[in-house]
Structure formats: C-alpha cells, structure tokens
Design a protein around this motif. Structure first.
Motif, PDB file in Angstrom:
ATOM      1  N   GLY A 189     -68.378 -50.718  26.093  1.00  0.00           N
ATOM      2  CA  GLY A 189     -69.238 -51.445  26.873  1.00  0.00           C
ATOM      3  C   GLY A 189     -69.200 -52.773  26.724  1.00  0.00           C
ATOM      4  N   ARG A 208     -62.419 -50.743  22.669  1.00  0.00           N
ATOM      5  CA  ARG A 208     -62.500 -50.296  23.772  1.00  0.00           C
ATOM      6  C   ARG A 208     -63.645 -49.420  23.931  1.00  0.00           C
ATOM      7  N   ARG A 209     -64.077 -49.033  24.927  1.00  0.00           N
ATOM      8  CA  ARG A 209     -65.077 -47.760  25.362  1.00  0.00           C
ATOM      9  C   ARG A 209     -66.434 -48.097  24.665  1.00  0.00           C
ATOM     10  N   ALA A 249     -66.940 -54.929  27.615  1.00  0.00           N
ATOM     11  CA  ALA A 249     -66.169 -55.720  28.843  1.00  0.00           C
ATOM     12  C   ALA A 249     -67.403 -56.030  29.834  1.00  0.00           C
ATOM     13  N   SER A 250     -68.386 -55.084  30.120  1.00  0.00           N
ATOM     14  CA  SER A 250     -69.301 -55.452  31.059  1.00  0.00           C
ATOM     15  C   SER A 250     -70.423 -56.309  30.396  1.00  0.00           C
ATOM     16  N   GLU A 298     -57.226 -50.998  35.131  1.00  0.00           N
ATOM     17  CA  GLU A 298     -58.654 -50.962  34.491  1.00  0.00           C
ATOM     18  C   GLU A 298     -59.349 -52.053  34.638  1.00  0.00           C
ATOM     19  N   ALA A 299     -58.684 -53.230  34.875  1.00  0.00           N
ATOM     20  CA  ALA A 299     -59.685 -54.424  35.015  1.00  0.00           C
ATOM     21  C   ALA A 299     -60.220 -54.367  36.431  1.00  0.00           C
ATOM     22  N   LEU A 303     -63.077 -52.090  36.338  1.00  0.00           N
ATOM     23  CA  LEU A 303     -64.444 -52.740  36.044  1.00  0.00           C
ATOM     24  C   LEU A 303     -64.912 -53.705  36.966  1.00  0.00           C
ATOM     25  N   TYR A 304     -64.351 -54.330  37.617  1.00  0.00           N
ATOM     26  CA  TYR A 304     -64.720 -55.262  38.556  1.00  0.00           C
ATOM     27  C   TYR A 304     -65.479 -54.498  39.833  1.00  0.00           C
ATOM     28  N   ARG A 337     -66.597 -51.606  39.650  1.00  0.00           N
ATOM     29  CA  ARG A 337     -67.774 -50.711  38.993  1.00  0.00           C
ATOM     30  C   ARG A 337     -68.969 -51.857  38.911  1.00  0.00           C
ATOM     31  N   THR A 338     -68.763 -52.747  38.383  1.00  0.00           N
ATOM     32  CA  THR A 338     -69.830 -54.011  38.349  1.00  0.00           C
ATOM     33  C   THR A 338     -70.352 -54.754  39.554  1.00  0.00           C
TER      34      THR A 338
END
Length: 184
Positions: free
Chosen positions: A120, A117-118, A122-123, A151-152, A155-156, A158-159
C-alpha cells in the motif's frame, strides 16, 4: 492497522546538505513493519537511489520507442516542491515528487522498491503528495506516466485520477504519454 499522531512535524538532519521534515508519528503496516513518511529534497541520497532503481527498471520498456525522440527533461532541484520518502523500518522503500511546472503542480517519479511492493505504499505516497499540493494552495494536480507502465495506470485509475489530454512539456504525438488530473 494502527497509527499514531501524525499531525506534528519536526526537522531531522539527513547527513547531507538537505534536510527532511518527518511526521512525528508512524503507521504500522499490515505485516507489522513501521512506516514513516518524510518530506525531503530532490538531492536526498535515499531518494536518488530509489529514482536510479526506477530508471533501471522502467527505461528498457521504452528503449525502442525513444530511439527517435529523447524523453522530456526530468525534474531538477530547482523545480521540485518536495519529495516524499517512505521509510519502512527506517529503510527507504518508496518515493514520489511534487514538481512545479509554469502553470500547475505535477506528481513525478513515484516508485516503490520491489521488496516493498504490495504493502500500500504507492497510494500512501500519492496521498501525501496530494496533501502537499493542497497545502500549497493547489485546487488540482496533474501527472504523466507512460503507456508501458500498466501498474502505474491501474494505480491512478483506482485512486480516482481522471485521464486528461497530454500537456506540456510532454509530446502529444509521441504515443507514449498518458496523463491524469485530479481535483483536490
């Protein structure tokens, strides 16, 4: 960040009945580790192991909420378009699935191994799934997560995914599902 040519693909045996398509090039992560994204099947043992780790981590968050109602059925090999597997220095580090529903494509089972994790991932996996959906002619993509996965959700958001109404097969009255939509 350095990257090599990732346009070409090749079929690589996985040691199981499934095969994978890996990008011909890889990317070097900020910390110097080598990232390769592979397309594989639902039954690939590396993806199966990552999904089991996801279940072990996430299921306790919902145990009390799910006492009255079972969760929706998970994806199966029959409804999965592809699985993206992120390999860091050759080791499985992350996975995500593109699932076919009757009226749409959906991102499912996005998970990053805690040791990776951390970085990148996931993106990067999410972007690869978006590209897969585009390649299949989709103009939009959907996903569902739960309200106990901040956290999910972050992410969504942020993207640039947009919140949308809860859609089938999820229950809009369970108070758990948080759904997103993105134009491709």
């Amino acid at each position: 960040m350095t990257s090599t040519d990732t346009a070409a693909t090749e079929t690589v045996p996985t040691g199981t009945a499934t095969s994978e398509t890996a990008t011909a090039g890889s990317t070097t992560l900020r910390d110097g580790r080598l990232l390769t994204l592979a397309r594989t099947g639902w039954d690939d043992p590396r993806a199966v192991a990552l999904r089991a780790a996801m279940d072990a981590e996430i299921a306790p968050r919902y145990a009390a909420l799910r006492a009255a109602a079972p969760p929706p059925a998970p994806p199966s090999a029959d409804d999965v378009e592809t699985v993206v597997l992120a390999l860091v220095d050759g080791e499985p580090a992350a996975t995500g699935t593109l699932r076919r529903l009757p009226d749409r494509l959906e991102v499912k089972r996005l998970f990053i191994d805690p040791d990776h994790r951390r970085a990148g991932l996931a993106s990067r996996v999410l972007t690869a799934l978006e590209e897969e959906a585009r390649d299949r002619g989709a103009a939009e993509l959907f996903l569902q997560t739960g309200n106990r996965q901040p956290e999910a959700i972050a992410l969504y958001e942020r993207t640039r995914w947009q919140h949308t109404d809860v859609y089938a097969p999820y229950d809009p009255t369970d108070g758990i599902s948080v759904c997103f939509w993105k134009e491709l």
